[in-house]
Design an enzyme around this catalytic site. Structure first.
Site, mmCIF file in Angstrom:
data_model
loop_
_atom_site.group_PDB
_atom_site.id
_atom_site.type_symbol
_atom_site.label_atom_id
_atom_site.label_comp_id
_atom_site.label_asym_id
_atom_site.label_seq_id
_atom_site.Cartn_x
_atom_site.Cartn_y
_atom_site.Cartn_z
ATOM 1 C CD GLU A 46 -13.391 23.457 -30.538
ATOM 2 O OE1 GLU A 46 -13.359 23.869 -31.716
ATOM 3 O OE2 GLU A 46 -14.070 22.489 -30.140
ATOM 4 N NE ARG A 71 -13.581 14.723 -23.039
ATOM 5 C CZ ARG A 71 -12.452 14.011 -22.910
ATOM 6 N NH1 ARG A 71 -12.439 12.708 -23.169
ATOM 7 N NH2 ARG A 71 -11.335 14.605 -22.546
#
Length: 278
Positions: A46, A71
């Site tokens: 990401e 996370r």
């Protein structure tokens, strides 16, 4: 210059990727492949920090905090810097390399060297392996493979090979990493074996994260590979590709829908007040 640290909380890292193999024997190709696959299928790709206006830190404590204890995911410099620390702790020799991404490039275009990949040495074995858990594409490696030309590798459902091209500067040949996609071999990136150092990646990382010409400044790119599918989110377009090649695509309605998919499908948790641009 960012602070550096060479030690890694290996127990926490291996718990994060779910690998429970035996660390006591000498490093082996089997261990390398298993750790590579476990990392790739556990930590997503990401670019949220550049998109939200900051450059991610490559300091090991910060990578642990983000990719191991939270996370979250990251892009190539984060993933492969973390993997370097893990493989080094496991007894492998690791050399950082840089590559020119060819996916999406016009024919003949020469992009800058903005991709980080790793050349891994296994004690007692002559051939070296390429490891790369940070190439955010369905054409990426699932497992580390030997750096040899002309041999096709099957890592799970994916097919890869390396070919060599003459270097335009008359130096050693270029190595071109290719993936078999949509019925043909497609270039993913090209590289040489010239080593890169941590200081090189700090400079490249800053450019990729902060330059107004970088695509990571303008659009969301998220990838997640699981044993049975590959998920890709580009902007608001979500694509799911099964291990058999079946493909599903849908458009997400708005930023809230994107945040929901990031949490539910990509296992990425952001602060509740996060607002995505666009």
């Amino acid at each position: 210059m960012e602070p550096t640290r060479t030690d890694l909380d290996l127990d926490a890292y291996l718990a994060r990727i779910g690998w429970t193999g035996d660390r006591r024997p000498a490093p082996t190709a089997e261990t390398l492949r298993a750790v590579h696959r476990a990392h790739l299928t556990s930590i997503p790709f990401e670019n949220l920090e550049p998109l939200l206006g900051s450059a991610p830190s490559l300091a090991l404590p910060d990578l642990e905090a983000k990719l191991v204890r939270s996370r979250r995911g990251g892009y190539c410099y984060e993933h492969n810097t973390l993997l370097t620390a893990a493989l080094t702790a496991l007894g492998f020799g690791v050399t950082g390399l840089s590559g020119r991404v060819r996916v999406g490039a016009a024919p003949g275009a020469v992009r800058p060297r903005t991709h980080m990949l790793l050349l891994v040495e296994i004690p007692g074995e002559e051939r070296r392996y390429v490891a790369d858990v940070g190439f955010g594409s369905i054409g990426s490696l699932l497992e580390a493979v030997p750096l040899v030309a002309g041999t096709e590798f099957h890592d799970g459902p994916r097919r890869h090979r390396y070919v060599r091209e003459p270097h335009p500067g008359g130096l050693e040949d270029l190595w071109v990493f290719q993936a078999f996609l949509d019925g043909s071999w497609q270039d993913q990136y090209a590289f040489t074996r010239e080593p890169c150092h941590a200081s090189d990646y700090v400079v490249i990382n800053w450019y990729v994260a902060t330059s107004p010409r970088s695509p990571f400044q303008h659009s969301l790119y998220v990838q997640r590979t699981t044993p049975d599918r590959h998920l890709s989110l580009s902007g608001r377009t979500l694509v799911e590709t099964g291990s058999d090649g079946t493909r599903k695509e849908r458009q997400l309605a708005d930023g809230d829908a994107v945040l929901g998919v990031l949490a539910a499908d990509f296992c990425i948790e952001l602060p509740p007040d996060t607002v995505l641009p666009g």
